[in-house]
Write a protein that holds these residues in place. Sequence first.
Motif, PDB file in Angstrom:
ATOM      1  N   THR A  81      38.747  33.259 -49.184  1.00 40.30           N
ATOM      2  CA  THR A  81      39.476  32.452 -50.151  1.00 40.30           C
ATOM      3  C   THR A  81      40.947  32.650 -49.856  1.00 40.30           C
ATOM      4  OG1 THR A  81      37.775  32.868 -51.756  1.00 40.30           O
ATOM      5  CG2 THR A  81      39.879  32.017 -52.588  1.00 40.30           C
ATOM      6  N   LEU A  82      41.668  31.555 -49.844  1.00 38.81           N
ATOM      7  CA  LEU A  82      43.041  31.624 -49.386  1.00 38.81           C
ATOM      8  C   LEU A  82      44.008  31.559 -50.540  1.00 38.81           C
ATOM      9  CD1 LEU A  82      42.225  29.075 -46.671  1.00 38.81           C
ATOM     10  CD2 LEU A  82      43.051  31.369 -46.165  1.00 38.81           C
ATOM     11  N   LYS A  83      45.035  32.301 -50.451  1.00 35.71           N
ATOM     12  CA  LYS A  83      46.032  32.343 -51.518  1.00 35.71           C
ATOM     13  C   LYS A  83      47.243  32.984 -50.882  1.00 35.71           C
ATOM     14  CE  LYS A  83      46.987  32.213 -56.053  1.00 35.71           C
ATOM     15  NZ  LYS A  83      47.449  30.921 -56.532  1.00 35.71           N
TER      16      LYS A  83
ATOM     17  N   VAL B 123      47.079  26.030 -44.552  1.00 36.35           N
ATOM     18  CA  VAL B 123      46.946  24.828 -45.373  1.00 36.35           C
ATOM     19  C   VAL B 123      45.450  24.569 -45.600  1.00 36.35           C
ATOM     20  CG1 VAL B 123      47.327  22.326 -45.396  1.00 36.35           C
ATOM     21  CG2 VAL B 123      49.124  23.882 -44.561  1.00 36.35           C
ATOM     22  N   THR B 124      45.098  24.250 -46.825  1.00 40.96           N
ATOM     23  CA  THR B 124      43.685  24.037 -47.164  1.00 40.96           C
ATOM     24  C   THR B 124      43.305  22.551 -47.115  1.00 40.96           C
ATOM     25  OG1 THR B 124      44.136  23.749 -49.507  1.00 40.96           O
ATOM     26  CG2 THR B 124      43.745  26.014 -48.731  1.00 40.96           C
ATOM     27  N   ASN B 125      42.001  22.308 -47.134  1.00 41.10           N
ATOM     28  CA  ASN B 125      41.504  20.930 -47.218  1.00 41.10           C
ATOM     29  C   ASN B 125      42.075  20.200 -48.425  1.00 41.10           C
ATOM     30  OD1 ASN B 125      39.858  20.942 -44.925  1.00 41.10           O
ATOM     31  ND2 ASN B 125      38.164  21.912 -46.036  1.00 41.10           N
TER      32      ASN B 125
ATOM     33  N   LYS C   5      34.768  21.578 -48.389  1.00 42.13           N
ATOM     34  CA  LYS C   5      35.157  22.694 -49.268  1.00 42.13           C
ATOM     35  C   LYS C   5      36.659  22.625 -49.524  1.00 42.13           C
ATOM     36  CE  LYS C   5      31.116  25.012 -48.577  1.00 42.13           C
ATOM     37  NZ  LYS C   5      30.463  23.871 -47.869  1.00 42.13           N
ATOM     38  N   PRO C   6      37.084  22.456 -50.758  1.00 42.44           N
ATOM     39  CA  PRO C   6      38.526  22.298 -51.032  1.00 42.44           C
ATOM     40  C   PRO C   6      39.370  23.482 -50.585  1.00 42.44           C
ATOM     41  CG  PRO C   6      37.196  21.812 -52.992  1.00 42.44           C
ATOM     42  CD  PRO C   6      36.262  22.367 -51.973  1.00 42.44           C
ATOM     43  N   ASN C   7      38.855  24.688 -50.746  1.00 42.38           N
ATOM     44  CA  ASN C   7      39.666  25.870 -50.457  1.00 42.38           C
ATOM     45  C   ASN C   7      39.622  26.339 -49.015  1.00 42.38           C
ATOM     46  OD1 ASN C   7      40.548  26.211 -53.109  1.00 42.38           O
ATOM     47  ND2 ASN C   7      38.543  27.068 -53.647  1.00 42.38           N
ATOM     48  N   ALA C   8      38.766  25.715 -48.250  1.00 40.48           N
ATOM     49  CA  ALA C   8      38.705  26.121 -46.845  1.00 40.48           C
ATOM     50  C   ALA C   8      39.961  25.646 -46.131  1.00 40.48           C
ATOM     51  CB  ALA C   8      37.473  25.505 -46.194  1.00 40.48           C
ATOM     52  N   PRO C   9      40.383  26.377 -45.096  1.00 37.27           N
ATOM     53  CA  PRO C   9      41.550  25.919 -44.338  1.00 37.27           C
ATOM     54  C   PRO C   9      41.214  24.622 -43.604  1.00 37.27           C
ATOM     55  CG  PRO C   9      40.559  27.841 -43.274  1.00 37.27           C
ATOM     56  CD  PRO C   9      39.854  27.669 -44.582  1.00 37.27           C
ATOM     57  N   VAL C  10      42.118  23.673 -43.654  1.00 42.93           N
ATOM     58  CA  VAL C  10      41.885  22.408 -42.973  1.00 42.93           C
ATOM     59  C   VAL C  10      41.673  22.676 -41.481  1.00 42.93           C
ATOM     60  CG1 VAL C  10      44.317  21.865 -42.507  1.00 42.93           C
ATOM     61  CG2 VAL C  10      42.656  20.024 -42.768  1.00 42.93           C
ATOM     62  N   SER C  11      40.840  21.878 -40.876  1.00 43.88           N
ATOM     63  CA  SER C  11      40.507  22.097 -39.476  1.00 43.88           C
ATOM     64  C   SER C  11      40.394  20.771 -38.756  1.00 43.88           C
ATOM     65  CB  SER C  11      39.181  22.840 -39.396  1.00 43.88           C
ATOM     66  OG  SER C  11      38.981  23.332 -38.108  1.00 43.88           O
TER      67      SER C  11
ATOM     68  N   GLY D  13      51.857  40.286 -37.819  1.00 45.14           N
ATOM     69  CA  GLY D  13      51.374  41.547 -38.385  1.00 45.14           C
ATOM     70  C   GLY D  13      51.330  41.527 -39.906  1.00 45.14           C
ATOM     71  N   GLN D  14      51.968  40.522 -40.501  1.00 42.29           N
ATOM     72  CA  GLN D  14      52.101  40.516 -41.963  1.00 42.29           C
ATOM     73  C   GLN D  14      51.173  39.534 -42.670  1.00 42.29           C
ATOM     74  OE1 GLN D  14      56.210  40.557 -43.301  1.00 42.29           O
ATOM     75  NE2 GLN D  14      56.882  41.075 -41.224  1.00 42.29           N
ATOM     76  N   PHE D  15      50.345  38.834 -41.905  1.00 38.66           N
ATOM     77  CA  PHE D  15      49.377  37.940 -42.572  1.00 38.66           C
ATOM     78  C   PHE D  15      48.056  38.009 -41.832  1.00 38.66           C
ATOM     79  CE2 PHE D  15      52.125  35.150 -39.872  1.00 38.66           C
ATOM     80  CZ  PHE D  15      51.191  34.752 -38.938  1.00 38.66           C
ATOM     81  N   GLU D  16      47.000  37.517 -42.502  1.00 43.64           N
ATOM     82  CA  GLU D  16      45.694  37.456 -41.834  1.00 43.64           C
ATOM     83  C   GLU D  16      45.597  36.195 -41.003  1.00 43.64           C
ATOM     84  OE1 GLU D  16      42.174  38.345 -43.840  1.00 43.64           O
ATOM     85  OE2 GLU D  16      43.109  39.789 -45.203  1.00 43.64           O
TER      86      GLU D  16
END
Lengths: 381, 381, 381, 381
Positions: free
Chosen positions: B164-166, B209-211, B267-273, B302-305
């Motif tokens: 889940t992205l935030k 960025v998410t879907n 899926k709305p919260n998935a990262p757009v692809s 190094g500061q984000f996933e």
Amino acid sequence: MTIADRYRKVRNHSTLLCKDLITEDYSLQASEEVSPPKWHLAHTTWFFEQFILVPYDLEYKVAHPQFNFLFNSYYNAHGARTARNQRGLMTRPSVEEVKAYRDYVDAAMIKLLDKSDSELIDLVILGYNHEQQHQELLLTDLKYNLWFNPLDISVIDIKEYKNTLKGDWLKIDSGIYEIGYEGNGFCFDNELGRHKVYLQDFEIFSSLVTNEEYLEFMEAGGYQNSNYWHDEGWAWVNANHIKAPLYWEKQGQEWTYYTLAGRQNLKPNAPVSHVNFYEASAYAAWRGLRLPTEFEWEIASGQFEWGERWEWTNSAYLPYPGFATAPGALGEYNGKFMINQMVLRGGSVATSEGHSRPTYRNFFHPHYRWQFMGIRLAKTL
Amino acid sequence: MTIADRYRKVRNHSTLLCKDLITEDYSLQASEEVSPPKWHLAHTTWFFEQFILVPYDLEYKVAHPQFNFLFNSYYNAHGARTARNQRGLMTRPSVEEVKAYRDYVDAAMIKLLDKSDSELIDLVILGYNHEQQHQELLLTDLKYNLWFNPLDISVIDIKEYKNTLKGDWLKIDSGIYEIGYEGNGFCFDNELGRHKVYLQDFEIFSSLVTNEEYLEFMEAGGYQNSNYWHDEGWAWVNANHIKAPLYWEKQGQEWTYYTLAGRQNLKPNAPVSHVNFYEASAYAAWRGLRLPTEFEWEIASGQFEWGERWEWTNSAYLPYPGFATAPGALGEYNGKFMINQMVLRGGSVATSEGHSRPTYRNFFHPHYRWQFMGIRLAKTL
Amino acid sequence: MTIADRYRKVRNHSTLLCKDLITEDYSLQASEEVSPPKWHLAHTTWFFEQFILVPYDLEYKVAHPQFNFLFNSYYNAHGARTARNQRGLMTRPSVEEVKAYRDYVDAAMIKLLDKSDSELIDLVILGYNHEQQHQELLLTDLKYNLWFNPLDISVIDIKEYKNTLKGDWLKIDSGIYEIGYEGNGFCFDNELGRHKVYLQDFEIFSSLVTNEEYLEFMEAGGYQNSNYWHDEGWAWVNANHIKAPLYWEKQGQEWTYYTLAGRQNLKPNAPVSHVNFYEASAYAAWRGLRLPTEFEWEIASGQFEWGERWEWTNSAYLPYPGFATAPGALGEYNGKFMINQMVLRGGSVATSEGHSRPTYRNFFHPHYRWQFMGIRLAKTL
Amino acid sequence: MTIADRYRKVRNHSTLLCKDLITEDYSLQASEEVSPPKWHLAHTTWFFEQFILVPYDLEYKVAHPQFNFLFNSYYNAHGARTARNQRGLMTRPSVEEVKAYRDYVDAAMIKLLDKSDSELIDLVILGYNHEQQHQELLLTDLKYNLWFNPLDISVIDIKEYKNTLKGDWLKIDSGIYEIGYEGNGFCFDNELGRHKVYLQDFEIFSSLVTNEEYLEFMEAGGYQNSNYWHDEGWAWVNANHIKAPLYWEKQGQEWTYYTLAGRQNLKPNAPVSHVNFYEASAYAAWRGLRLPTEFEWEIASGQFEWGERWEWTNSAYLPYPGFATAPGALGEYNGKFMINQMVLRGGSVATSEGHSRPTYRNFFHPHYRWQFMGIRLAKTL
């Protein structure tokens, strides 16, 4: 033979043609105008399903809701369809599933044939003649597809030529002749409307042009001299750097020829094959001769042997005076292709037994070479 | 793990990816830039054969004299090769034969690895990293190929998104930074030549960025407003009537998305692809933001996933100051592609375990969408 | 000079360039990327009409209601426009009418310039810099168009090379440098956002590669060896059978070169011209060297002479960190082209006087050759 | 009239057709199959120069050594030639120089014609008939070229239709008829070899299909129903989004039509024009009728008026039984185009006076529309 027996015989023949294919081969499609073996097996089955079982067998359930989309070929009246150049991408249904589809439809057809009336019989006969057309295409498409593989794959030996050839000029007198199918057997709609034509005196040769004779044309610079060629043929030769018929390859000093049984040395006495209309015309022009018209061919065909090669004529594919299309999707069978194609007469080593006849009209665009196309010569007196 | 263990592990993974394919699927090739699974399996094997076994194992006999022609990809120095768009036509060797080819080469490799010196080990590591690159392509190519089939085929569930992205804005200060690979592990030649760059102050967002966010852009008319687009992107949108990312299809009121496990609701919260560079840039422009450069990404990584999507950067794929090509065919690995491509950083759900790293430089033409490409935003302060 | 004087001077120069054309030449367009002289004369006039007279001169009446459609180039925000490849088909308005259009707009502009405020002056300066860009294109497009004529037309002698060349390596030390325009004069938006970059130690050659040197590359088989080429460059060479720069033709034993003053024997000491990025890179690779980046070029440019050839750099055309687009149609000036193009620095014999400067960023797709593009070499230490 | 008078009359007519062109118009070429006016003027002159003056006038000096290259059209036997799609790029020689070329050749021709023998007279007659063919093309090409200009240019009023149309069915009985040219006048080689054909009973309509009638087809959804179309015609309609004949444009509620005298409202009673073979066939199919064959047309032509439109027949362009090509370059006149084209009979408002006759065979590819092509209907009884 009963109609059921005839049906079964044709259906089995399709399966037999594929017996030495591996699963991978069934999806091969090298270009838009050739189809994969699996598609031929499925499309011919779809034809029985959609034109016979669905309308005439009230209890019949279609094998799969998407097969109408997947296996329709060009019948606009039958709805959308898979893009023609994407047939090879349909790896599902699998080969096994397509074979099961054939069995499923065959069982329903055999059951239906017991109670069949004459309209139905006519449709079944049309259906298996349609399948026989696809049997020839299955072989010629397969040959074309496998040819891309540098491993020179051998899958079936259809004896690409049969007789020793030795011919003579046959003379036909001018006069009124009858053209088109007559009789009680099967024929396609484009053979109907038997009608009179007036032919001038002409001569036609009793045998086909051989590889050896065609090689003389090549060695005389036939592919380098624009005089022998149609303007579009000459453009085709130059744009594609054509120097020989399709499937020919010179290896060292020897000409070889790819067959469905693998690559072989070229047989000098075999009838030349895999030439297009431009090449056939150019060869005739180089010899100071011409191709026969389809009418000349039909009238003379009783006096020579034919059946190894589809023979290019100098007739465009056009409707006979009484041509009429059937109503509905089956009306799309022939008429809509009557432009920009030339008529071929005869038959070939890939033609299913009993499928051709003297009035049969095959047709292809003048630049195509992947059928077993040959050359017969004629002259005006 | 020994080098042999690592070799085996990578090799087995390729086979594992294909375990639910049917034989027909192995030859699928829908366009020139995607290759059939069978070809990936064979080509990665050929790499070990040609670059390791042939030069280093004097007793080794090549599996088949034509395989060098059939399974070479682009190495000009290694001679002629099958046309790239005809890989799907090579139904022979069969799937079984290609698997046997893999076993044959693996046996020879394992034997060779016992006596291996360090040069050889480096080549083996390059070889299995090369195979890992093809593992990702095998999956993304397969997805593209199967997508043409209206039956919505499901073959493997690679969990196309995970978290889940935030996110939040991360600030990086201007200054001199070091870019490029450093250490004792493996990296590709295009990561070498560690060097200084000067970065201005910037901020980068910690999640993708998410879907749902991308849908807002679509609904705001993003695909209809030339202001957001590069000139070539705008031409691409219009020539291809683009209205959504690849694999998206609106069914009724619902957006769906084709995955390797079949078609699913978006899926709305998935990262757009499956957006290309033009779409990624246009989205950023619509937001009044921009894509990061590859240098900003590397410094901030190094500061984000990261690791779900390959992330478009606004950096063209160009050589680092110290870039040098290896001699011989292996020198063709990267340098000759350094034109007209944009750098992607990160990795994706299709990337093999352990294959990526912060300095990894992936690259594609800006119009391509069939990789798991996503969008991360940045801004200049 | 007053702004009106500067305006007049640039406008007159456009007319002067065409003084030896015949009416027929004004509509020449050999391909989409080159425009006819008449179109250049009209489009540059349209720019003043649409961006200055229409918004700022309330009494101004447009010369013709359709000219906005006919002479817009790519400004999407300014509405529809003639297809780019059909500019040569617009034989009406006539050459005379286009000249009258120029006079009409010039009169209105001169009148307006009396009462001009500073915003207007900036637009006028942008307008005549825009016209200067088209002056160079007018010449290079004309050269390309006339080259198709076998009569070797001579229309203008722009002295395609000037100096005798003789060079040396110049060394630049690593460190932080400032890049981008600084000052009170005019520059384009893509030069703005002056910012720091870190450069490694490098050397750059003080003169350009000559025809003679390039011939050595050709004679050493440069066009036949894939090792020196980008993958796409190698495909371009082979698809187009390239063997020499554009406009070169071997006549007997002598290399000749088409110029705007007619065909001439190739001058050995002249800087090579009309090579694309692939050729420039391949030449550098053959020499074991490389092209400079645009940053290296800008920093070093004070130490060598430049201005005869636009010089290919190995930098992709991308925005500077602080790049921002202007609002409205003028915002389309540069940013939307920042993909798939490479930066050229310098200027050329076709560049209008005073139009270039060290920070000027020209850009073209890597396969184009019709500008006066040349090669300068660099190396990493 | 003497042969010199006839020569002069035809030559002057070409010049007259161009009297309202401006210099710019003379080089217009919008696509490969249309040529610029200047080229027509020069090529017809070249024909006299190369086929008459050079071989028969020993004192004649060619006007320019390069004109044979520049103004040859397709005669392979006459050497290389300018690429057909680059004729518009030959801005030199200028219009004035081409007019001088015409004068130069005319003077030599007139001098030669005094002493002319009959072989020469035949060539001169062929030459001016060739020029008359180009007079029609000059007009139709010009119309096509100018149509791209949004300014709706008017250059010449050729009265694009003449009569009020009102027709009836004419019945022709079956039987043997004679086809082909007979008499002492001029005809082209493709009309020779007068021969017998057998016609079935048929009816043919005495007037042409009108715009009003064609509009009914359009309003009945004719362009949206595949049933009426050849397969290739249907593909053409869809690929090009065709909704009306060429030059038609709906402005508000009104259909307009571009003519050489500018855009006009469509005249309901005028014969429909600028439809291709697919459209003509589809219209006939919608009406339950068909196009006549060229033989039916020729036999019936004495009973109706013709000459406003070239009329599509359902006959492919093929040689008559006795067709023979002339030796040398003139042998390329007709035979090499006898593939993939359909015959049109009649003439048009752009046909030069006295140029057509009942046996005249015009021919075009089925997809072309830029001639004044119309529709006459027939039916089998």
